[in-house]
Design an enzyme around this catalytic site. Structure first.
Site, mmCIF file in Angstrom:
data_model
loop_
_atom_site.group_PDB
_atom_site.id
_atom_site.type_symbol
_atom_site.label_atom_id
_atom_site.label_comp_id
_atom_site.label_asym_id
_atom_site.label_seq_id
_atom_site.Cartn_x
_atom_site.Cartn_y
_atom_site.Cartn_z
ATOM 1 N N CYS A 41 33.835 36.817 44.727
ATOM 2 C CA CYS A 41 33.543 35.651 45.555
ATOM 3 C C CYS A 41 33.492 34.374 44.735
ATOM 4 C CB CYS A 41 32.281 35.840 46.361
ATOM 5 S SG CYS A 41 30.955 36.618 45.506
ATOM 6 N N GLY A 67 38.058 34.889 47.467
ATOM 7 C CA GLY A 67 37.553 35.659 48.610
ATOM 8 C C GLY A 67 38.160 35.142 49.891
ATOM 9 N N ASN A 112 27.265 34.591 43.183
ATOM 10 C CA ASN A 112 28.437 35.304 42.684
ATOM 11 C C ASN A 112 27.937 36.248 41.611
ATOM 12 O OD1 ASN A 112 31.013 36.103 41.960
ATOM 13 N ND2 ASN A 112 31.427 34.294 40.726
ATOM 14 N N GLY A 113 28.129 37.550 41.808
ATOM 15 C CA GLY A 113 27.653 38.530 40.841
ATOM 16 C C GLY A 113 27.065 39.726 41.548
ATOM 17 N N TYR A 165 42.675 37.840 35.269
ATOM 18 C CA TYR A 165 43.194 37.829 36.634
ATOM 19 C C TYR A 165 42.487 36.906 37.619
ATOM 20 C CZ TYR A 165 43.961 39.328 41.390
ATOM 21 O OH TYR A 165 44.214 39.319 42.714
#
Ligand code: SF4
Length: 469
Positions: free
Chosen positions: A8, A34, A108-109, A259
């Protein structure tokens, strides 16, 4: 994107006329992180309002949605929701009424102590409304106060930060966070710095984002990174920074550079483009294959392919063309129809492939199913030889820090030898970038997590036996 990976992106803005519009465009620039749901929470310094929708930012959020949430500070989130939660209750921002008033959060995580902590809170009678770890940050705000002895709080922070620090003292794992209070915004990065979080500025407006590309769209300046362990508070009195918890071990996610992040972004002190190109160059130095052309798998293989081609002195050719108008495809009952999914996204370009010995470059190989289809597609279009090259090492370990990778058993590198994978994907040869070269493509590799490539984890995970580095 060669396989399913869930992640995300987060964005925040403080002190802007129409913060909701900044949030809209900022989170749009992070759409690649996302695609299943989007949410924006806005404060007009009196009240926090929220809009959350399933789908892509541009399609999901309407003009009238933004008009209903006008304000001066905002947080926003894009996510790929899990199968049991299709754009549903766990999509963010999450909002909770606390003793500090209404508070919003985006995350995020992934917390590695989520389950025991959730159980503990539930046993204490704390009501949880969601099934995601993110909610714990909000629930914990009302359960205690803590100020480490080395911290001297600014008077303006004496009410809020002891509760925030308490919440942070109870969690373990990966978190880049933005808390939205009605009068302030608080940005946090975990002490090991797993996920990126950057600050930008545009005159008197301060911005936060998972990647710097979100500042570019707003013509804002990249200011600096929120450092691992840092808590940044911004309100109408100014900006203040604290380091309540620190860790000697850093664990920035190297997959961001392989990526996830966009090539034009700046994360973890690196231009993604440079690190990714270096991965391609190092792959070329390790490789003896004779070939006529280098073909990238678009889009993520493009930058390493450029590095590879330049290092080898070979022409880079667009032997695979991406269709930019792909939406959802149906879950198809037969293999032929399932193959259409890849064919919808990519087509081989016979004009450059016919009779050629091709080196095809992708960023990573996880399950191998997409690579198999790509090799077949290149051969059907006349390639004489297809040599698959992967600009990262074999993925051998699942991620526990915010990226929902396949299970250990589903990872092809755990099930097959290199030769068996080559045979499975149908390539004439197969080579990965070595772990040493991946590490050599970034500065201070010891400050990164590369556990999904090395199987050496930077942190213990509750209930899971792991090798710790
Ligand atoms: S395990 Fe892999 S994807 Fe997860 S944080 Fe570490 S490097 Fe990133």
């Amino acid at each position: 994107m060669p396989y399913l990976i869930l992640m995300c992106g987060i964005f925040g803005v403080f002190n802007a006329e129409h913060a909701e519009k900044y949030a809209f465009y900022g989170i749009y620039a992070l759409q690649h992180r996302g695609q299943e749901s989007v949410g924006i929470a806005v404060s007009d310094f009196e009240e926090i309002r929220l809009v959350k929708k399933s789908g892509l930012v541009l399609e999901a959020i309407k003009k009238e949605d933004l008009e209903a949430i006008k304000g001066y500070s905002a947080i926003a989130h894009v996510r790929y929701s899990t199968a049991g939660d299709p754009g549903g209750i766990n999509s963010q921002p999450l909002i909770r009424d606390t003793s500090l008033g209404r508070v919003g959060v985006v995350h995020n995580g992934n917390l590695v102590n989520y389950l025991p902590l959730k159980l503990e809170l539930e046993e204490e009678g704390i009501k949880l409304y969601h099934t995601s770890d993110t909610e714990l940050f909000l629930a914990l705000l009302d359960l205690g106060e803590y100020v480490p002895s080395h911290i001297r709080l600014h008077p303006a922070d004496r009410e809020v930060l002891p509760k925030v620090f308490y919440a942070l003292s109870r969690v373990k794992g990966a978190y880049s966070l933005l808390f939205l209070f009605k009068d302030r915004l608080v940005a946090v990065r975990d002490p090991m710095g797993f996920r990126p979080l950057l600050m930008g500025r545009l005159k008197d407006t301060v911005l936060f984002a998972s990647e710097s590309c979100a500042f570019d769209i707003l013509q804002a300046e990249l200011w600096r990174e929120v450092k691992p362990g840092e808590v940044v508070v911004i309100d109408r009195q100014g900006i203040r920074s604290y380091f309540p918890f620190t860790s000697d071990r850093k664990a920035m996610c190297i997959f961001e550079l392989v990526y996830f992040s966009k090539p034009e972004s700046f994360v973890f002190g690196n231009w993604v483009y440079r690190a990714r190109k270096r991965m391609g160059e190092l792959l070329a130095y390790e490789d003896q294959v004779e070939a006529d052309i280098v073909v990238p798998v678009p889009d993520s293989g493009l930058v390493p392919a450029l590095g590879y081609a330049q290092a080898k002195g070979l022409p880079l050719e667009l032997g695979l063309i991406r269709n930019h108008y792909v939406g959802r495809s149906f879950i198809e009952p037969t293999q032929e129809l399932r193959d259409i999914k890849v064919l919808m996204k990519l087509n081989a370009n016979r004009a450059v492939l016919e009779g050629k010995r091709v080196v095809v470059i992708d960023d990573s190989l996880v399950r191998g199913t997409t690579s198999k289809k790509i090799v077949a597609m290149l051969k059907r279009a006349g390639a004489k030889e297809v040599h698959m090259r992967i600009a990262s090492p074999p993925v051998v370990g699942p991620c526990y820090f915010g990226i929902d990778t396949p299970t250990r058993e589903e990872l092809i590198a755990n099930r097959m030898s290199l030769e068996d994978i080559r045979r499975f994907i149908g390539a004439d040869s197969l080579r990965y970038l070595s772990l040493e070269s991946l590490r050599a493509s970034v500065e201070s590799p010891q400050d990164y997590c590369d556990a999904c490539f090395s199987n050496l984890y930077p942190l213990e995970v509750e209930g899971t036996a792991l090798r710790i580095r």
